[in-house]
Design a protein around this motif. Structure first.
Motif, mmCIF file in Angstrom:
data_model
loop_
_atom_site.group_PDB
_atom_site.id
_atom_site.type_symbol
_atom_site.label_atom_id
_atom_site.label_comp_id
_atom_site.label_asym_id
_atom_site.label_seq_id
_atom_site.Cartn_x
_atom_site.Cartn_y
_atom_site.Cartn_z
ATOM 1 N N ILE A 1 0.850 -1.194 0.000
ATOM 2 C CA ILE A 1 0.000 0.000 0.000
ATOM 3 C C ILE A 1 0.880 1.237 0.000
ATOM 4 O O ILE A 1 1.802 1.350 0.815
ATOM 5 C CB ILE A 1 -0.907 0.037 1.238
ATOM 6 C CG1 ILE A 1 -1.857 -1.159 1.252
ATOM 7 C CG2 ILE A 1 -1.695 1.338 1.297
ATOM 8 C CD1 ILE A 1 -2.652 -1.278 2.550
ATOM 9 N N CYS B 1 2.905 0.447 -6.491
ATOM 10 C CA CYS B 1 2.270 -0.227 -5.361
ATOM 11 C C CYS B 1 0.922 -0.818 -5.780
ATOM 12 O O CYS B 1 0.308 -0.382 -6.752
ATOM 13 C CB CYS B 1 2.088 0.754 -4.196
ATOM 14 S SG CYS B 1 3.654 1.304 -3.463
ATOM 15 N N ASP B 2 0.459 -1.793 -5.036
ATOM 16 C CA ASP B 2 -0.771 -2.487 -5.390
ATOM 17 C C ASP B 2 -2.018 -1.657 -5.113
ATOM 18 O O ASP B 2 -2.997 -1.732 -5.852
ATOM 19 C CB ASP B 2 -0.851 -3.808 -4.620
ATOM 20 C CG ASP B 2 0.346 -4.692 -4.911
ATOM 21 O OD1 ASP B 2 0.560 -5.038 -6.084
ATOM 22 O OD2 ASP B 2 1.087 -5.026 -3.959
ATOM 23 N N LEU B 3 -1.981 -0.903 -4.044
ATOM 24 C CA LEU B 3 -3.091 -0.035 -3.668
ATOM 25 C C LEU B 3 -2.525 1.333 -3.306
ATOM 26 O O LEU B 3 -1.431 1.430 -2.747
ATOM 27 C CB LEU B 3 -3.853 -0.604 -2.466
ATOM 28 C CG LEU B 3 -4.484 -1.993 -2.647
ATOM 29 C CD1 LEU B 3 -4.987 -2.527 -1.307
ATOM 30 C CD2 LEU B 3 -5.616 -1.950 -3.669
ATOM 31 N N GLU C 1 -7.692 10.244 -8.396
ATOM 32 C CA GLU C 1 -8.681 9.205 -8.119
ATOM 33 C C GLU C 1 -9.609 9.025 -9.321
ATOM 34 O O GLU C 1 -9.949 7.898 -9.698
ATOM 35 C CB GLU C 1 -9.489 9.562 -6.879
ATOM 36 C CG GLU C 1 -10.495 8.483 -6.474
ATOM 37 C CD GLU C 1 -11.305 8.864 -5.250
ATOM 38 O OE1 GLU C 1 -11.712 7.960 -4.507
ATOM 39 O OE2 GLU C 1 -11.529 10.075 -5.042
ATOM 40 N N ASN D 1 -6.814 4.694 -5.267
ATOM 41 C CA ASN D 1 -7.983 3.934 -4.838
ATOM 42 C C ASN D 1 -8.945 4.764 -3.998
ATOM 43 O O ASN D 1 -10.163 4.703 -4.189
ATOM 44 C CB ASN D 1 -7.555 2.712 -4.019
ATOM 45 C CG ASN D 1 -6.805 1.694 -4.846
ATOM 46 O OD1 ASN D 1 -5.586 1.762 -4.956
ATOM 47 N ND2 ASN D 1 -7.518 0.755 -5.435
ATOM 48 N N ARG D 2 -8.400 5.519 -3.042
ATOM 49 C CA ARG D 2 -9.219 6.331 -2.143
ATOM 50 C C ARG D 2 -8.480 7.622 -1.812
ATOM 51 O O ARG D 2 -7.261 7.635 -1.683
ATOM 52 C CB ARG D 2 -9.497 5.598 -0.823
ATOM 53 C CG ARG D 2 -10.248 4.294 -0.946
ATOM 54 C CD ARG D 2 -11.745 4.488 -1.185
ATOM 55 N NE ARG D 2 -12.433 3.208 -1.087
ATOM 56 C CZ ARG D 2 -12.489 2.303 -2.064
ATOM 57 N NH1 ARG D 2 -11.885 2.542 -3.217
ATOM 58 N NH2 ARG D 2 -13.140 1.158 -1.881
ATOM 59 N N TRP E 1 -6.448 -0.784 6.129
ATOM 60 C CA TRP E 1 -6.303 -1.604 4.927
ATOM 61 C C TRP E 1 -5.167 -2.604 5.093
ATOM 62 O O TRP E 1 -5.286 -3.770 4.712
ATOM 63 C CB TRP E 1 -6.057 -0.710 3.715
ATOM 64 C CG TRP E 1 -7.324 -0.245 3.064
ATOM 65 C CD1 TRP E 1 -8.555 -0.149 3.645
ATOM 66 C CD2 TRP E 1 -7.466 0.176 1.716
ATOM 67 N NE1 TRP E 1 -9.461 0.313 2.734
ATOM 68 C CE2 TRP E 1 -8.839 0.528 1.544
ATOM 69 C CE3 TRP E 1 -6.594 0.326 0.646
ATOM 70 C CZ2 TRP E 1 -9.341 1.003 0.324
ATOM 71 C CZ3 TRP E 1 -7.097 0.789 -0.568
ATOM 72 C CH2 TRP E 1 -8.447 1.118 -0.731
ATOM 73 N N LYS F 1 -1.689 -11.096 -7.098
ATOM 74 C CA LYS F 1 -0.868 -9.960 -7.528
ATOM 75 C C LYS F 1 -0.048 -10.322 -8.762
ATOM 76 O O LYS F 1 -0.008 -9.566 -9.747
ATOM 77 C CB LYS F 1 0.065 -9.532 -6.389
ATOM 78 C CG LYS F 1 1.095 -8.468 -6.774
ATOM 79 C CD LYS F 1 1.895 -8.021 -5.572
ATOM 80 C CE LYS F 1 2.953 -6.988 -5.975
ATOM 81 N NZ LYS F 1 3.623 -6.378 -4.811
#
Length: 299
Positions: free
Chosen positions: A140, A158-160, A213, A219-220, A234, A250
């Protein structure tokens, strides 16, 4: 802003959109301030917290710091005690990119032998981005403030991505007369498409958190003061999840962008075969049958 697993008070600093190079060099390595203090890291309840800690230069990455990051991601990937990773920055910036004042980055390009620039990029910025993409644990990015150049690409890898309302993303290379590197020309078109990628890279305009976003780069978006709490929530959800299944997911998603349907389907089936033998898969099915929440152990 506190991103550590326990209470702390990182020093804050002023900021601007762009790579380091205009800030005063007042946090250079000295006998009383070794370079290893430029990155804070700790593991708490299955989450590895990595905090870039050069707030006075908006966490611009010096070569030694970049190499330490690569090592930390490699260790997190191999450590069974780590089940999720959070990357963030101390102070008012996430990462202002590569520190252009540090050798060898500060050397005149004309003074370098042919091929030297390409070699430095391959072994430096691109190796860092690969370390994030290849990390077997979900990562994250908690983006607080400026994310410019390589700093933006670090977030994209990064993944999120969670962003504070004050976050700003800038493809700053064109402002320096440079070609984007650090995996940017690979990552950005896959995230927003070629036209948006060209717009961001051709003009180098800062992109606010809300617009990022909307583009699908974040994501947020949360209020600045809520970013640490959101990242922690998260990260803990990921750390409590089926680690092997998340790792394989992933890998599948990242690889799917570069292969056709047939190899993607084959990889998916093979991954499910591998994951079916894990204890977490057995626990997930048993929990479903028994109508209870699963208790995953990460194996």
């Amino acid at each position: 802003m506190n991103f550590s697993p326990r209470e702390s008070s990182p020093t804050e600093s002023g900021g601007h959109d762009g790579q380091a190079g205009t800030e005063e060099r007042d946090d250079a390595a000295t006998p009383s301030r070794p370079t290893d203090s430029w990155i804070l890291h700790a593991t708490d309840n299955g989450v590895a917290w990595i905090t870039l800690n050069r707030p006075r230069v908006l966490n611009a990455l010096a070569p030694d710091q970049r190499d330490s990051l690569i090592s930390l991601f490699s260790r997190a990937s191999a450590d069974h005690a780590v089940r999720a990773v959070v990357l963030t920055g101390a102070g008012k910036g996430f990462c202002a990119g590569a520190d252009l004042r540090t050798a060898p980055a500060s050397q005149a390009v004309a003074a370098r032998p042919p091929g030297e620039v390409a070699r430095l990029i391959k072994l430096g910025a691109q190796r860092l981005i690969s370390a994030v993409l290849d990390c077997e644990k979900p990562v994250i990015a908690a983006v607080n403030g400026v994310a410019a150049g390589l700093g933006a690409h670090l977030a994209w890898a990064c993944d999120l991505v969670l962003a504070a309302e004050s976050a700003r993303f800038t493809e700053v290379f064109v402002r320096r007369g440079l070609v984007p590197d650090g995996g940017g020309t690979y990552l950005l078109p896959r995230l927003v498409g070629p036209r948006r990628a060209k717009e961001l890279m051709f003009f180098g305009d800062a992109l606010g958190a809300a617009e990022a976003e909307r583009f699908g780069l974040v994501n947020r978006v949360v209020p600045d003061e809520e970013l640490p709490t959101a990242a922690r929530a998260w990260a803990q959800r990921l750390a409590n999840g089926p680690t092997q299944a998340l790792s394989l997911t992933k890998q599948l998603v990242n690889a799917s962008l570069d292969v056709g349907r047939a190899p993607a389907f084959a990889a998916e089936a093979a991954a499910q075969e591998i994951n079916a033998a894990t204890a977490d898969a057995a626990e997930g099915i048993a929990a479903f049958v028994e109508r209870r929440p699963p208790e995953f152990r990460g194996c």
